[in-house]
Design an enzyme around this catalytic site. Structure first.
Site, PDB file in Angstrom:
ATOM      1  N   ARG A 138      11.546 -52.711   0.379  1.00 26.67           N
ATOM      2  CA  ARG A 138      10.588 -51.864   1.110  1.00 26.67           C
ATOM      3  C   ARG A 138       9.151 -52.102   0.632  1.00 26.67           C
ATOM      4  NH1 ARG A 138      14.278 -51.305   4.877  1.00 26.67           N
ATOM      5  NH2 ARG A 138      16.136 -50.241   4.133  1.00 26.67           N
ATOM      6  N   GLU A 265      24.655 -45.184  -2.096  1.00 26.59           N
ATOM      7  CA  GLU A 265      24.511 -46.396  -1.285  1.00 26.59           C
ATOM      8  C   GLU A 265      25.164 -47.607  -1.953  1.00 26.59           C
ATOM      9  OE1 GLU A 265      20.277 -46.589  -0.364  1.00 26.59           O
ATOM     10  OE2 GLU A 265      20.616 -45.331   1.398  1.00 26.59           O
ATOM     11  N   ARG A 298      18.732 -39.941 -10.339  1.00 27.37           N
ATOM     12  CA  ARG A 298      18.379 -39.632  -8.939  1.00 27.37           C
ATOM     13  C   ARG A 298      19.472 -38.824  -8.230  1.00 27.37           C
ATOM     14  NH1 ARG A 298      17.417 -43.981  -5.440  1.00 27.37           N
ATOM     15  NH2 ARG A 298      15.409 -43.377  -4.580  1.00 27.37           N
ATOM     16  N   ARG A 309      24.558 -34.841   6.261  1.00 30.02           N
ATOM     17  CA  ARG A 309      23.947 -35.606   5.159  1.00 30.02           C
ATOM     18  C   ARG A 309      22.876 -34.789   4.431  1.00 30.02           C
ATOM     19  NH1 ARG A 309      20.627 -41.362   5.714  1.00 30.02           N
ATOM     20  NH2 ARG A 309      19.477 -41.122   3.774  1.00 30.02           N
ATOM     21  N   ASP A 338      15.442 -38.662   3.903  1.00 36.35           N
ATOM     22  CA  ASP A 338      14.938 -39.905   3.318  1.00 36.35           C
ATOM     23  C   ASP A 338      13.515 -40.232   3.761  1.00 36.35           C
ATOM     24  OD1 ASP A 338      14.811 -42.230   1.945  1.00 36.35           O
ATOM     25  OD2 ASP A 338      16.197 -43.363   3.194  1.00 36.35           O
ATOM     26  N   GLU A 366       7.777 -47.026   4.034  1.00 36.24           N
ATOM     27  CA  GLU A 366       8.979 -47.559   4.690  1.00 36.24           C
ATOM     28  C   GLU A 366       9.142 -47.028   6.114  1.00 36.24           C
ATOM     29  OE1 GLU A 366      12.511 -46.633   2.474  1.00 36.24           O
ATOM     30  OE2 GLU A 366      13.846 -47.334   4.059  1.00 36.24           O
ATOM     31  N   HIS A 508      14.637 -39.761  11.684  1.00 31.00           N
ATOM     32  CA  HIS A 508      15.498 -40.934  11.520  1.00 31.00           C
ATOM     33  C   HIS A 508      15.906 -41.595  12.842  1.00 31.00           C
ATOM     34  CE1 HIS A 508      17.481 -43.655   8.933  1.00 31.00           C
ATOM     35  NE2 HIS A 508      17.456 -42.847   7.887  1.00 31.00           N
ATOM     36  N   TRP A 531      24.297 -43.439   9.644  1.00 26.23           N
ATOM     37  CA  TRP A 531      23.290 -44.500   9.628  1.00 26.23           C
ATOM     38  C   TRP A 531      22.759 -44.779  11.040  1.00 26.23           C
ATOM     39  CZ3 TRP A 531      25.731 -48.479   5.633  1.00 26.23           C
ATOM     40  CH2 TRP A 531      25.496 -48.001   4.337  1.00 26.23           C
TER      41      TRP A 531
HETATM   42  C1  GCV Z   1      15.987 -48.551  -2.973  1.00 23.35           C
HETATM   43  C2  GCV Z   1      16.587 -45.770   1.466  1.00 23.35           C
HETATM   44  C3  GCV Z   1      15.939 -47.125   1.540  1.00 23.35           C
HETATM   45  C4  GCV Z   1      16.524 -48.071   0.497  1.00 23.35           C
HETATM   46  C5  GCV Z   1      16.344 -47.417  -0.878  1.00 23.35           C
HETATM   47  C6  GCV Z   1      17.066 -46.078  -0.873  1.00 23.35           C
HETATM   48  C7  GCV Z   1      16.892 -45.352  -2.187  1.00 23.35           C
HETATM   49  O1  GCV Z   1      17.907 -45.840   1.893  1.00 23.35           O
HETATM   50  O2  GCV Z   1      16.078 -47.645   2.832  1.00 23.35           O
HETATM   51  O3  GCV Z   1      15.839 -49.292   0.573  1.00 23.35           O
HETATM   52  O4  GCV Z   1      16.857 -48.246  -1.899  1.00 23.35           O
HETATM   53  O5  GCV Z   1      16.518 -45.273   0.150  1.00 23.35           O
HETATM   54  O6  GCV Z   1      15.945 -44.591  -2.284  1.00 23.35           O
HETATM   55  O7  GCV Z   1      17.664 -45.546  -3.099  1.00 23.35           O
END
Ligand code: GCV
Length: 689
Positions: A138, A265, A298, A309, A338, A366, A508, A531
């Site tokens: 990103r 993720e 995190r 979500r 997000d 992003e 989103h 997603w």
């Molecule tokens: C670093 C989102 C972004 C991912 C990022 C993730 C996160 O999903 O698209 O690129 O990964 O957040 O914050 O861990």
């Protein structure tokens, strides 16, 4: 060579050499007068403060000032007492911050009077999502300034120069920590050659008061340590982390600690071994504790399940409140999904009362047009930080729930995902620099208004020395025809983006993967529902929006009263978040009397118009800006304007298939058709896979 040719080459060379490329950021003002400085202590940090003051002094010519280390209970570690002729602090870093503040005030025409200035958060960090191979997740401003590949770990003169400029920029706005690598962390970051390079970075950052941190992969003991497990309760695993931490501190004695993305993720984590987030975080915290290191763990977790979500992080972390060691901080994204253009604050803020919680903001844009769109994020962060959680009654804003003033916690911290790369202007867009600047300023003082931050940044970044037209009478004309309108544009820019991307609480609905451009339709068969945009907008023939009331996912129940009731009641819910919390019919009547569908059309249209106004405004500023930066911003605004129109047409034409209602006739007609936009998006998605 003919004289004319030589002459031409010389002109060309001088314009190239002196072209404004934005590389000096907000630090371009030079001294206009002399200053004498008395300071009885010397250190690398104090030396930087002295040099900055000498090279940037614009106060009274020949003034004498004193820098002094004092004992003063009113001053926190980084705080300072500023006076016309003195800066006092309890630490060297405090003196450095005081020096930058004094210069900022001189350069922006702000008053200097006897004042104690402390920071609101103790730890003010940038998170770099930089991969060891030099790419940046990103990242929209070139390759990494820290990493060029694991086969290229040697430190060059260029590296050192860049890191020093980076450190200086950060210190000038109070940033005092940096995580050098991506949270999707390669286990290799903990191998000795990589750690040696991290040490080289740390050595450059240290005199500027900046600590170095690393993001680590939970499976490291298995992947690089050769162990059979990474189970946090396994004695061999614990010993591995203890040894690794010892090795790090031998190289970097003031190492800050770890940032961890676990069971998120696809990243490994303690749950792979049937353990909790607390088990995982505490194991690392124990290894770091003897050195005063911290763990930033995190809370960005969500799984493909029937649960909304937006609720999952809260569900997972709340039961663990109180189980984390003192040197663990839970790092929570500002919103529950997000980094969307607008989200409500995450309900974890204020709710975790026995564990320090730190906000994670995203400076790299992003989801907000990346380095193409002009979006000043301070207004978004101000809205977030000042949000009322009600957790401890009125006044329990997100800021106060995280800065240590309500909950008695050892650490208070805030992080911003950096927007920095090797591009000449660091951030890809000249105005994106303002977001790096704003993050630092708000992390230091979360009560600062976005307007003040914008004005400071404009005055520091542009100014008479870069006027294209040398005939301008600086002060008067500049303020009226440049500073004020540009400030207003910056302050309006985030709301404009919300309008043309996703007004009224939509979220989103981006084109898949790259998150650039509209993609409300994207839902390939078999794809994880959470997603895909339809999961979030829920448009159907009856209406649009995600029902998060008690009749729906009941995410509102995670908020404290009276907020939960307010958000759950469609008449009390702020219209800016309406479709975040409610699924409403197309003919739902808005407060201004319009139907929901019409209001959506008006908002999209307003967003497009706002960006066109920005274009006009910027064109009028040409006399005040050097040709290079003027053209660069002008070019980006043109693209933003085209993108805004695409967003509007795509979303309205797509949602119109469900609403079956006309776009109000007084609004501009669509300039694209849906088929064309769908084809364009297919190409975009294919390219980003
Ligand atoms: C670093 C989102 C972004 C991912 C990022 C993730 C996160 O999903 O698209 O690129 O990964 O957040 O914050 O861990």
């Amino acid at each position: 060579m003919k004289t004319t040719n030589l002459f031409l080459i010389l002109i060309l060379l001088s314009t190239t050499l002196f072209a404004e490329n934005g590389s000096e950021l907000w630090l371009r003002k030079k001294a206009t007068s002399n200053v004498n400085i008395n300071c009885s202590k010397s250190s690398a940090t104090i030396q930087i403060a002295l040099n900055e003051l000498k090279n940037g002094w614009q106060g009274e010519d020949g003034a004498t000032i004193e820098l002094k280390i004092v004992k003063d209970k009113q001053l926190k570690a980084d705080g300072f007492r500023l006076n016309k002729n003195s800066i006092q602090a309890t630490t060297d870093a405090g003196l450095l911050y005081g020096a930058y503040e004094m210069l900022r005030r001189q350069h922006t025409g702000q008053e200097i009077r006897n004042e104690v200035i402390n920071s609101d958060y103790n730890l003010r960090l940038l998170n770099h999502w930089d991969n060891l191979n030099g790419s940046i997740e990103r990242g929209y401003a070139g390759r990494s300034i820290f990493w060029h590949g694991t086969d290229s770990l040697e430190v060059s003169e260029n590296d050192l120069k860049k890191w020093k400029e980076y450190a200086r920029a950060n210190a000038s706005v109070g940033i005092n920590g940096t995580v050098l690598n991506n949270v999707n962390a390669s286990p290799s970051v903990l191998t000795t050659p990589v750690l040696e390079r991290a040490k080289a970075v740390a050595d450059v950052l240290r005199p500027y008061g900046i600590k170095t941190y690393l993001a680590v992969n939970f499976a490291s003991p298995e992947v690089i340590g050769g162990l059979e497990t990474a189970d946090p309760l396994d004695p061999e695993v614990k010993a591995w982390w203890n040894d690794k931490v010892k090795e790090i501190y031998a190289l970097i004695p003031d190492f800050g600690g770890f940032l961890v993305k676990a069971n998120s993720e696809g990243q490994p984590g303690p749950q792979n071994f049937g353990r909790t987030h607390a088990d995982g975080a505490n194991m690392m915290a124990e290894a770091l504790q003897p050195y005063n290191g911290i763990v930033m763990w995190r809370a960005f977790v969500y799984n493909p399940s029937d649960e909304d979500r937006a609720k999952q992080a809260y569900n997972e972390f709340m039961p663990l409140d109180g189980q984390f060691h003192e040197n663990v901080i839970i790092q929570v994204k500002n919103g529950p999904i997000d980094f969307q253009p607008r989200e409500p604050f995450s309900p974890l803020f204020g709710a975790m009362k026995h564990t320090p919680v730190m906000p994670e903001l995203q400076i790299t844009m992003e989801y907000l047009g990346q380095s193409v769109h002009l979006v000043f994020l301070a207004t978004m962060w101000e809205e977030f930080l000042k949000s009322e959680t009600w957790q401890e009654g009125a006044g329990s804003t997100v800021a106060r729930c995280t800065d240590g003033s309500i909950f008695n916690q050892k650490h208070s911290a805030i992080a911003g995902v950096a927007n920095i790369g090797l591009d000449d202007n660091w951030c890809g867009h000249d105005f994106a620099q303002a977001n790096w600047y704003a993050f630092g300023r708000q992390a230091w003082n979360h009560s600062l208004s976005s307007a003040q931050i914008a004005e400071e940044w404009i005055k520091l970044t542009f100014g008479p020395d870069s006027f294209n037209d040398k005939e301008i009478t600086p002060e008067f004309e500049w303020n009226l025809a440049f500073v004020e309108p540009v400030k207003n544009m910056m302050l309006e820019s985030r709301e404009a983006t919300v309008n043309y991307m996703m007004p009224l609480g939509l979220h989103h609905i981006f084109s898949a993967h790259a998150h650039y451009g509209p993609g409300p339709w994207w839902a390939p068969p078999g794809m994880r529902k959470d997603w895909t945009p339809p999961y979030y907008h829920q448009a159907d023939s009856l209406g649009i929006g995600f029902d998060r009331t008690a009749a729906g996912s009941n995410a509102i129940s995670q908020y404290h009263e009276p907020l939960a009731t307010q958000l759950g009641d469609v008449n009390m819910c702020p219209e800016s978040l309406l479709l975040w919390f409610h699924h409403l019919p197309w003919d739902y009547q808005m407060k201004n009397g319009r139907s929901l569908w019409d209001e959506m059309c008006y908002r999209y249209d307003a967003g497009v118009k706002q960006v066109r106004t920005f274009q006009q405004l910027w064109d009028k500023t040409e006399r005040f800006v050097d040709p290079e930066r003027f053209a660069a911003v002008q070019h980006k605004l043109t693209e933003q304007s085209m993108n805004a129109l695409e967003w509007k047409d795509a979303c309205l034409l797509y949602f119109q298939q469900f609403s079956k209602l006309p776009i109000p006739y007084e609004l501009e007609r669509p300039m694209h058709n849906l088929d064309e936009l769908l084809k364009r998006d297919k190409v975009r998605v294919r390219r980003s896979q």
